[in-house]
Design an enzyme around this catalytic site. Structure first.
Site, short mmCIF file in Angstrom:
data_model
loop_
_atom_site.label_atom_id
_atom_site.label_comp_id
_atom_site.label_asym_id
_atom_site.label_seq_id
_atom_site.Cartn_x
_atom_site.Cartn_y
_atom_site.Cartn_z
N ARG A 127 -64.51 83.09 -34.55
CA ARG A 127 -64.24 83.37 -33.13
C ARG A 127 -64.20 82.07 -32.34
O ARG A 127 -63.39 81.91 -31.42
CB ARG A 127 -65.31 84.30 -32.56
CG ARG A 127 -65.06 84.69 -31.11
CD ARG A 127 -66.08 85.68 -30.61
NE ARG A 127 -67.44 85.15 -30.67
CZ ARG A 127 -68.48 85.73 -30.10
NH1 ARG A 127 -68.33 86.87 -29.46
NH2 ARG A 127 -69.69 85.18 -30.19
N ARG A 130 -64.50 96.18 -42.10
CA ARG A 130 -64.47 97.59 -41.75
C ARG A 130 -63.02 98.07 -41.88
O ARG A 130 -62.08 97.30 -41.66
CB ARG A 130 -64.97 97.83 -40.32
CG ARG A 130 -66.49 97.66 -40.16
CD ARG A 130 -67.25 98.72 -40.92
NE ARG A 130 -68.70 98.68 -40.71
CZ ARG A 130 -69.56 98.04 -41.47
NH1 ARG A 130 -69.12 97.35 -42.52
NH2 ARG A 130 -70.86 98.07 -41.21
N ILE A 134 -71.62 85.45 -44.34
CA ILE A 134 -70.96 85.97 -45.54
C ILE A 134 -69.75 85.12 -45.89
O ILE A 134 -69.54 84.74 -47.05
CB ILE A 134 -70.55 87.44 -45.35
CG1 ILE A 134 -71.78 88.30 -45.12
CG2 ILE A 134 -69.77 87.94 -46.57
CD1 ILE A 134 -71.47 89.75 -44.79
N HIS A 157 -66.99 101.46 -50.51
CA HIS A 157 -67.91 100.85 -49.55
C HIS A 157 -69.27 100.56 -50.20
O HIS A 157 -70.31 101.03 -49.75
CB HIS A 157 -68.09 101.76 -48.32
CG HIS A 157 -68.53 101.00 -47.10
ND1 HIS A 157 -68.27 101.42 -45.83
CD2 HIS A 157 -69.24 99.84 -46.96
CE1 HIS A 157 -68.78 100.57 -44.94
NE2 HIS A 157 -69.36 99.59 -45.62
N GLU A 173 -62.14 106.68 -43.82
CA GLU A 173 -63.13 106.51 -44.87
C GLU A 173 -64.02 107.74 -44.93
O GLU A 173 -64.60 108.12 -43.91
CB GLU A 173 -63.98 105.26 -44.59
CG GLU A 173 -64.87 104.85 -45.74
CD GLU A 173 -65.56 103.51 -45.50
OE1 GLU A 173 -66.81 103.48 -45.55
OE2 GLU A 173 -64.85 102.50 -45.27
#
Length: 300
Positions: free
Chosen positions: A161, A216, A141, A263, A244
């Protein structure tokens, strides 16, 4: 071999299945047949791990329709594979990030508020052209976002990472955050990334910068972000929040510097067509005794 999926429309996108495979529809609630024989489960939305594992003793694998697996990872019993649907939502989510970024920088959120009052009030806005964007999470993404931003002559900085050519790591955040006009968060939720965007992170962002969160909600400290946006120092575009859904009385809703969607980053037409071909592949792998695709490791 018995398989349960939650969408009858998904049957048309599974492809040819081996003999002996029985696919049934389970949308939650009452089981369609004896659950003891289910080997592959595609869980319906809203169903938790605790609701299924005790009743499915023969389960070999859980195949999610989402890219995120954080709700299932902590509860997976030994010996049961957990597979996500990474890739299926890449372009839709990248499109949301592009749209939300441009809408916020060009202040379409503010103009939309003026429209409700039938106010014609021109104003100058920022621009993505020539800006610097830091993408925290240079996976599929993030790379799609980078390509889209590059078309606007945006300087791209990336964090992942693991370092690689042109990609930094989280250790480089203190050097990169002050340079970015836009900071895009698109990391998986893991112990390492939970509350990653805290008060210290936000304090390192330059005045007037935009935080875009399509990851998130728990990656971002909501209270710290609210303080910065309320003060007018930062702006945000959020598709996810913590908690949420965001409570109706939360301060963020009313702040001019906040653009919020519920979302919906991957919620575009063609959902069934995108997610179910992988389910068919997994059925064929499992029936043939082959390794499954997209199994989660280290939390994602």
């Amino acid at each position: 071999m018995k398989v349960w999926i939650p969408h009858e429309a998904g049957l048309a996108y599974l492809g040819d299945l081996p003999a002996g495979v029985d696919v049934e529809i389970w949308e939650g609630g009452e089981f369609p047949s004896d659950p003891a024989g289910v080997r592959l489960l595609v869980p319906p939305g809203g169903v938790t791990p605790e609701q299924v594992f005790a009743d499915l003793p023969g389960l070999d694998a859980v195949q999610l329709l989402s890219a995120g697996a954080e709700q299932w990872v902590p509860s997976m019993p030994d010996g049961i594979a957990l597979c996500d649907n990474r890739g299926a939502h890449t372009e839709a989510t990248a499109e949301w990030i592009q749209t939300a970024t441009l809408a916020s920088i060009r202040r379409f959120d503010a103009f939309a508020r003026l429209q409700t009052g039938r106010e014609w009030t021109p104003r100058r806005t920022g621009t993505l052209t020539g800006a610097t964007a830091l993408i925290v999470g240079a996976g599929s993404i993030g790379e799609s976002v980078a390509r889209r931003f590059a078309a606007s002559d945006t300087e791209i900085l990336k964090i992942a990472r693991t370092a690689r050519a042109g990609v930094h790591t989280l250790d480089d955040l203190p050097d990169l955050l002050p340079k970015a006009d836009v900071v895009v968060i698109i990391v998986p939720l893991t112990p390492e990334t939970e509350n990653l965007v805290d008060a210290a992170f936000l304090a390192q962002m330059k005045d007037g910068a935009l935080l875009v969160n399509a990851a998130r909600g728990r990656v971002v400290n909501t209270e710290a972000l609210t303080r910065e946006v309320a003060a007018g120092r930062l702006r945000c575009a959020l598709d996810v929040t913590e908690p949420e859904p965001l409570p109706a009385d939360h301060e963020l809703w009313g702040l001019e510097g906040a653009l919020i969607t519920p979302h919906v980053g991957g919620a575009v037409e063609g959902f069934i067509e995108r997610v179910y071909p992988l389910v068919g592949e997994q059925i064929r792998h499992l029936a043939a005794g082959e390794p499954l695709e997209h199994t989660t490791e280290n939390g994602y």
